[in-house]
Design an enzyme around this catalytic site. Structure first.
Site, PDB file in Angstrom:
ATOM      1  N   LYS A  13       5.926   2.447  -5.897  1.00  0.00           N
ATOM      2  CA  LYS A  13       6.590   3.406  -4.996  1.00  0.00           C
ATOM      3  C   LYS A  13       6.929   2.750  -3.656  1.00  0.00           C
ATOM      4  O   LYS A  13       8.030   2.889  -3.143  1.00  0.00           O
ATOM      5  CB  LYS A  13       5.681   4.639  -4.756  1.00  0.00           C
ATOM      6  N   ARG A  88       1.326  15.372  -3.789  1.00  0.00           N
ATOM      7  CA  ARG A  88       0.329  14.905  -4.751  1.00  0.00           C
ATOM      8  C   ARG A  88      -0.469  16.032  -5.364  1.00  0.00           C
ATOM      9  O   ARG A  88      -1.340  15.770  -6.194  1.00  0.00           O
ATOM     10  CB  ARG A  88      -0.651  13.994  -4.034  1.00  0.00           C
ATOM     11  N   ARG A 127      -2.338  -7.157  -4.963  1.00  0.00           N
ATOM     12  CA  ARG A 127      -1.419  -6.786  -3.873  1.00  0.00           C
ATOM     13  C   ARG A 127      -1.913  -7.283  -2.517  1.00  0.00           C
ATOM     14  O   ARG A 127      -3.093  -7.240  -2.210  1.00  0.00           O
ATOM     15  CB  ARG A 127      -1.286  -5.267  -3.813  1.00  0.00           C
ATOM     16  N   ARG A 161      -5.625  -4.064   1.261  1.00  0.00           N
ATOM     17  CA  ARG A 161      -6.120  -2.709   1.552  1.00  0.00           C
ATOM     18  C   ARG A 161      -7.572  -2.553   1.118  1.00  0.00           C
ATOM     19  O   ARG A 161      -7.954  -3.012   0.053  1.00  0.00           O
ATOM     20  CB  ARG A 161      -5.249  -1.671   0.821  1.00  0.00           C
ATOM     21  N   ARG A 172      -8.644   6.719  -7.954  1.00  0.00           N
ATOM     22  CA  ARG A 172      -7.269   7.082  -7.571  1.00  0.00           C
ATOM     23  C   ARG A 172      -6.445   7.462  -8.804  1.00  0.00           C
ATOM     24  O   ARG A 172      -5.642   8.394  -8.758  1.00  0.00           O
ATOM     25  CB  ARG A 172      -6.622   5.915  -6.810  1.00  0.00           C
TER      26      ARG A 172
HETATM   27  P1  AP5 Z   1       3.304  -0.864  -4.638  1.00  0.00           P
HETATM   28  O1  AP5 Z   1       4.781  -0.753  -4.445  1.00  0.00           O
HETATM   29  O2  AP5 Z   1       2.460  -1.140  -3.461  1.00  0.00           O
HETATM   30  O3  AP5 Z   1       2.768   0.413  -5.446  1.00  0.00           O
HETATM   31  P2  AP5 Z   1       2.573   1.928  -4.986  1.00  0.00           P
HETATM   32  O4  AP5 Z   1       3.103   2.786  -6.075  1.00  0.00           O
HETATM   33  O5  AP5 Z   1       3.118   2.131  -3.617  1.00  0.00           O
HETATM   34  O6  AP5 Z   1       0.990   1.987  -5.034  1.00  0.00           O
HETATM   35  P3  AP5 Z   1      -0.069   2.558  -3.992  1.00  0.00           P
HETATM   36  O7  AP5 Z   1      -1.383   1.919  -4.339  1.00  0.00           O
HETATM   37  O8  AP5 Z   1       0.421   2.405  -2.592  1.00  0.00           O
HETATM   38  O9  AP5 Z   1      -0.091   4.045  -4.395  1.00  0.00           O
HETATM   39  P4  AP5 Z   1      -1.170   5.067  -4.043  1.00  0.00           P
HETATM   40  O10 AP5 Z   1      -0.456   6.293  -4.442  1.00  0.00           O
HETATM   41  O11 AP5 Z   1      -2.475   4.842  -4.680  1.00  0.00           O
HETATM   42  O12 AP5 Z   1      -1.477   4.793  -2.488  1.00  0.00           O
HETATM   43  P5  AP5 Z   1      -1.069   5.573  -1.177  1.00  0.00           P
HETATM   44  O13 AP5 Z   1      -0.925   4.600  -0.090  1.00  0.00           O
HETATM   45  O14 AP5 Z   1       0.024   6.528  -1.442  1.00  0.00           O
HETATM   46  O15 AP5 Z   1       3.072  -1.990  -5.747  1.00  0.00           O
HETATM   47  C1  AP5 Z   1       1.762  -2.417  -6.088  1.00  0.00           C
HETATM   48  C2  AP5 Z   1       1.754  -3.936  -6.334  1.00  0.00           C
HETATM   49  O16 AP5 Z   1       2.541  -4.227  -7.484  1.00  0.00           O
HETATM   50  C3  AP5 Z   1       2.370  -4.750  -5.183  1.00  0.00           C
HETATM   51  O17 AP5 Z   1       1.619  -5.929  -5.025  1.00  0.00           O
HETATM   52  C4  AP5 Z   1       3.799  -5.075  -5.671  1.00  0.00           C
HETATM   53  O18 AP5 Z   1       4.256  -6.302  -5.154  1.00  0.00           O
HETATM   54  C5  AP5 Z   1       3.617  -5.108  -7.178  1.00  0.00           C
HETATM   55  N1  AP5 Z   1       4.791  -4.589  -7.895  1.00  0.00           N
HETATM   56  C6  AP5 Z   1       5.550  -3.484  -7.543  1.00  0.00           C
HETATM   57  N2  AP5 Z   1       6.541  -3.276  -8.446  1.00  0.00           N
HETATM   58  C7  AP5 Z   1       6.388  -4.254  -9.403  1.00  0.00           C
HETATM   59  C8  AP5 Z   1       7.095  -4.568 -10.601  1.00  0.00           C
HETATM   60  N3  AP5 Z   1       8.171  -3.844 -11.005  1.00  0.00           N
HETATM   61  N4  AP5 Z   1       6.643  -5.620 -11.331  1.00  0.00           N
HETATM   62  C9  AP5 Z   1       5.574  -6.345 -10.928  1.00  0.00           C
HETATM   63  N5  AP5 Z   1       4.875  -6.113  -9.802  1.00  0.00           N
HETATM   64  C10 AP5 Z   1       5.261  -5.072  -9.047  1.00  0.00           C
HETATM   65  O19 AP5 Z   1      -2.403   6.457  -0.914  1.00  0.00           O
HETATM   66  C11 AP5 Z   1      -3.620   5.844  -0.522  1.00  0.00           C
HETATM   67  C12 AP5 Z   1      -4.662   6.929  -0.240  1.00  0.00           C
HETATM   68  O20 AP5 Z   1      -4.230   7.753   0.871  1.00  0.00           O
HETATM   69  C13 AP5 Z   1      -4.923   7.916  -1.383  1.00  0.00           C
HETATM   70  O21 AP5 Z   1      -5.869   7.443  -2.301  1.00  0.00           O
HETATM   71  C14 AP5 Z   1      -5.411   9.168  -0.612  1.00  0.00           C
HETATM   72  O22 AP5 Z   1      -6.761   9.021  -0.223  1.00  0.00           O
HETATM   73  C15 AP5 Z   1      -4.548   9.130   0.651  1.00  0.00           C
HETATM   74  N6  AP5 Z   1      -3.287   9.878   0.497  1.00  0.00           N
HETATM   75  C16 AP5 Z   1      -2.019   9.383   0.600  1.00  0.00           C
HETATM   76  N7  AP5 Z   1      -1.099  10.335   0.396  1.00  0.00           N
HETATM   77  C17 AP5 Z   1      -1.783  11.481   0.166  1.00  0.00           C
HETATM   78  C18 AP5 Z   1      -1.375  12.820  -0.139  1.00  0.00           C
HETATM   79  N8  AP5 Z   1      -0.077  13.155  -0.247  1.00  0.00           N
HETATM   80  N9  AP5 Z   1      -2.353  13.754  -0.339  1.00  0.00           N
HETATM   81  C19 AP5 Z   1      -3.658  13.432  -0.221  1.00  0.00           C
HETATM   82  N10 AP5 Z   1      -4.116  12.180   0.049  1.00  0.00           N
HETATM   83  C20 AP5 Z   1      -3.182  11.210   0.241  1.00  0.00           C
HETATM   84 MG    MG Z   2       2.254   2.581  -1.731  1.00  0.00          MG
END
Ligand code: AP5
Ligand code: MG
Length: 214
Positions: A13, A88, A127, A161, A172
């Site tokens: 994402k 979410r 990552r 992270r 997660r």
């Molecule tokens: P990346 O693009 O970073 O993946 P992502 O989908 O953004 O993954 P996240 O881990 O950021 O998602 P998340 O939903 O767990 O975390 P968030 O920050 O939202 O890609 C991952 C890796 O793969 C990278 O190294 C990239 O280079 C590689 N890659 C990407 N595409 C690729 C491809 N096609 N092929 C190969 N490699 C690839 O949330 C974190 C925390 O915040 C949550 O756990 C929660 O506690 C809190 N939080 C955030 N939002 C909310 C909400 N709305 N409600 C409640 N709590 C929330």
């Molecule tokens: Mg992300």
């Protein structure tokens, strides 16, 4: 154009949002990034969210929905929004409808990045990001062209992270399956869901998303 990028942790994402910002001048609204900034700045929200995030659980709906509302309020009417990691839960999905209506916006697409769950742990534990500009990289799938130097800003400082460890990733994923995946059928009923193969290469995924937006 207002779109949701939906998919489990590590689906891509953030990576795809960065591309959309660059190609289409849209704005990325990542609640994860907003919360991490709040943790870093030690704001009241950050202090409350830190332990929850470190466990891989979800922060309260009220907190994340207000962050989205505040950020949308700052945007120019014509600029498209990418919702990354929000909504979410069913409550957040209802909040988003209300918030969008308040800002005279509507939802155009929900794009689900379909990924193989087994690959996600590897993606997440590999990552890292630029400590200066936040550009995202991966140890093997997407390293900087010149080792140790950020392609975007030239910085040589990188970070990982605290929630990117195997145990937290599993929590997660569970949160995603239990609380986030169930919001999809509601969007499907509205006919705005498209699916993209998130296991393809980063550029291929980007082209597939552009084809949906075109
Ligand atoms: P990346 O693009 O970073 O993946 P992502 O989908 O953004 O993954 P996240 O881990 O950021 O998602 P998340 O939903 O767990 O975390 P968030 O920050 O939202 O890609 C991952 C890796 O793969 C990278 O190294 C990239 O280079 C590689 N890659 C990407 N595409 C690729 C491809 N096609 N092929 C190969 N490699 C690839 O949330 C974190 C925390 O915040 C949550 O756990 C929660 O506690 C809190 N939080 C955030 N939002 C909310 C909400 N709305 N409600 C409640 N709590 C929330
Ligand atoms: Mg992300």
């Amino acid at each position: 154009m207002n779109i949701i990028l939906l998919g489990p942790p590590g689906a891509g994402k953030g990576t795809q949002s960065a591309g959309l910002v660059e190609r289409h001048g849209m704005r990325q609204l990542s609640t994860g990034d907003m919360l991490r900034a709040a943790v870093k700045a030690q704001t009241p929200v950050g202090l409350q969210a830190k332990a929850v995030m470190d466990r891989g659980e979800l922060v309260s709906d009220e907190i994340v929905s207000s962050l989205i509302d505040e950020n949308l309020a700052e945007m120019k009417a014509g600029q498209g929004a990418i919702f990354d990691g929000y909504p979410r839960t069913a409550a957040q999905a209802a909040d988003l409808d209300r918030i969008l209506a308040k800002h005279d916006r509507s939802l155009d697409h929900v794009i689900e990045l379909e990924v193989d769950v087994d690959a996600l742990v590897e993606r997440i534990t590999g990552r890292f990001s630029c400590a200066n500009c936040g550009a995202l990289y991966h140890d093997t799938a997407n390293p900087p062209a010149k080792e140790g130097v950020c392609e975007v800003c030239g910085s040589t400082e990188f970070k990982r992270r605290p929630d990117d460890n195997e145990e937290t990733v599993r929590t997660r994923m569970q949160e995603y399956r239990a609380k986030t995946a169930p919001i999809l059928p509601g969007y499907e009923e509205r006919g705005i869901v498209s699916r993209v193969d998130g296991m393809a290469g980063i550029d291929e995924v980007a082209s597939a998303i552009d084809a949906i937006l075109a």
